[in-house]
Every structure is written in C-alpha cells, then in structure tokens.
Design an enzyme around this catalytic site. Sequence first.
Site, PDB file in Angstrom:
ATOM      1  N   ASP A  26       3.431   7.058   2.048  1.00 54.09           N
ATOM      2  CA  ASP A  26       2.877   7.675   0.851  1.00 54.09           C
ATOM      3  C   ASP A  26       2.454   6.548  -0.088  1.00 54.09           C
ATOM      4  OD1 ASP A  26       2.309   9.924  -0.879  1.00 54.09           O
ATOM      5  OD2 ASP A  26       4.030   9.271  -2.065  1.00 54.09           O
ATOM      6  N   ASP A  28       1.418   6.953  -4.054  1.00 56.36           N
ATOM      7  CA  ASP A  28       1.920   7.062  -5.424  1.00 56.36           C
ATOM      8  C   ASP A  28       3.440   7.077  -5.436  1.00 56.36           C
ATOM      9  OD1 ASP A  28      -0.575   7.338  -6.941  1.00 56.36           O
ATOM     10  OD2 ASP A  28      -0.795   9.232  -5.864  1.00 56.36           O
ATOM     11  N   ASP A 225       8.523   9.085  -1.401  1.00 56.61           N
ATOM     12  CA  ASP A 225       9.408   9.158  -2.563  1.00 56.61           C
ATOM     13  C   ASP A 225       9.707  10.585  -2.978  1.00 56.61           C
ATOM     14  OD1 ASP A 225       6.662   9.504  -3.497  1.00 56.61           O
ATOM     15  OD2 ASP A 225       7.479   9.372  -5.519  1.00 56.61           O
TER      16      ASP A 225
END
Length: 354
Positions: A26, A28, A225
Amino acid sequence: MTEKVRTVTGSSEERLDAVYDTALLDLDGVVYAGGEAVAHAVDSLATAREGGMHLAYVTNNALRPPSAVAAHLSELGVPADASDVITSAQAVARLIADEQPEGARVLLIGGEGLRQALVERGLVPVDSADDEPAAVAQGYGGPDFPWSRFAEAGYAVRAGVPWYASNTDLTIPSGRGIAPGNGAAVEVVRIASGGEPKVAGKPLPPMHRETILRTGAKRPLVVGDRLDTDIEGANAGGVDSLLVLTGVTDAVALLRAVPEHRPTYVGRDLRELLVGHEAPRAENDGAWVCGGARARVRDGELVLERNGADTGGGAEGDGAMLDGLRALCAAAWSAGGERGFDGEVAGAVKSLGV
C-alpha cells in the site's frame, strides 16, 4: 491460506523479503504520507529490491494515474515504473468493462487516474448526467473536488444508472493527519440518491484479481497500514500480510481486531521486511510469551507483565516493543475469538510506549 481465527502473529525464521517473491505495498501511510516518504521506507525497499524481491505498489487511491504515482515514488528515491503500480481505478474500470459494452459512456466522478483507467478499457468518460451514461464511476477526486460533481452522480444514480466506486475508504492519511477519503464522498452520493455502488477496491475481489493479473505474483506478501482494506483483503485472498504502524491503524485497533482483520505479521515500519519474525507461544499458566515480553488477560484486562531487553524480531531499538505487542496480540486475539477482544487495553498499550 490464513486460518479462520488467527490467535497469534506468524513466525518466520528467514527475512520476509527472502520468503515472499513479491511485496504488494500500500502507498498512503506505508511508503509515504502527505507526499513525503515514511521514515525508513526508502532504504528498506532498496534493500528488499536488491535482494530480489519484486515490489508492486497497490493503492485504493484512484486520483493519480500509475505513471504519476511511479514518478512520485522515483522522486522520493523509490525507483518505479507505471507497470509497478496498481490502483483501484484500474480495478473498477475492468469491473465496468466486464459488465458494460465497449465504448459505453461512463459518468466520471473523480480525477485523472480514473479517467485514464476508463479509457484504457475502451470506455468513454463523460461529465454530465445528461450525457446518457451507461454507468457512473466514482473515485477519490482530491481535497478540492467540487461539490457539483457529487450532484451529477446523484442525478444519474437516482435515475437508475449503475453506480461503481473505486473504493470506500472513509479516511486517507495526509501530512496534517487523517482526512476524509473516497468512502466519505460515496456516502454523500448514497444519501442523495438512495443507491448502492458496486465497489472494486481493497478488500474486495476485483482489486485482488487486478493485482495478481498485473504482477504475476506467486507468493505475495500484502503490506499495509489498514485493517479493513489491506489486511482484510489479504485474508480474503488467502495470502499473508504485514501490518505496519506508520499509518491509520494503532495498537488499540490491532488488539481489538476481529479475525478477518488480523495480520500474519506486525511491525513498526518497512524495516520489518528485512528481518525474521518470532511468533508468541502459550505458557501453561495462560500467559503468552514473545522474546522478553509476557502478556495475559486478567479480570477482563489485557496486561503486559514483563517486557525485557531488546531480544530481536524487529528493527533495532524496537524489538522489545514489538515483542510486547505480539504477545499482547496473542493474549487478546485468543481471548476475543471471533468477536474480537472487548476488555480493557489502555494500560497495556501505555506500557508499550507507543
């Protein structure tokens, strides 16, 4: 395949970048936040790449096209080509193309990344509900996206036009904190139209399918995250995952995670790709031990009984904290079962120092 009810984090004596052929990262909150590289991301990814791990960047953010994302990564010191980037815009465009005829008009509610993805699939983006679209495609349009675009989507969806959304992440990390994401904008259209979109992004199958088609990964590791997108998507796809604590998810949310949100591995940042991971073990007295840490549930409260010197299993200086967190996860997940742990966790988290 991830077990139905994960009660402990996974174990790997080897470094993760040696065990898995491809990291599905991922962006961001993992590689960058607010346009700047997350601490240790650049060096860690360079080391993993030099060791032979293929790095692919998988994002639910549909705003920018892959070429722009790759250029940004390269500017940060993470060399990448457009082919290394997979976006939810690409996933939703494929979903629409599978269900609508070639050349169909699609009302575009989003940015350039979504526009390019639609064109790549032979679809024709239009800007008004009056253009007789066959579908509505909605993706993140940025913080300054005009309110009038949501009105256009509402008009079309209320009239019965099929509605597709790139993703439904309610929030997105920014340099100033957590900001509203595409999911918040989807809710605006949902309230106004009464419709329900077909969603392509993580954690749903269209995004997993797009990622595997574009990367050809044989033994992938999802790195993210977010529990409700990255980790849930990995579990749904039957692949292993690494949760890093540099973005949305904090220790409290991790300890309370329900089974579909429990990662295989837990780490502070991307340095965790470069080390082995010790799994907690159960003791006869009901405690869970990992390295120098010992945790249990006592009278409904999660307790970290001992957290000794750094015993490895994480980035230098963070080993003791990570041992403690992994032991706490085992205690909480085992006690919480399929419902998730609902007892007191604040004291245990405070003792970790995170």
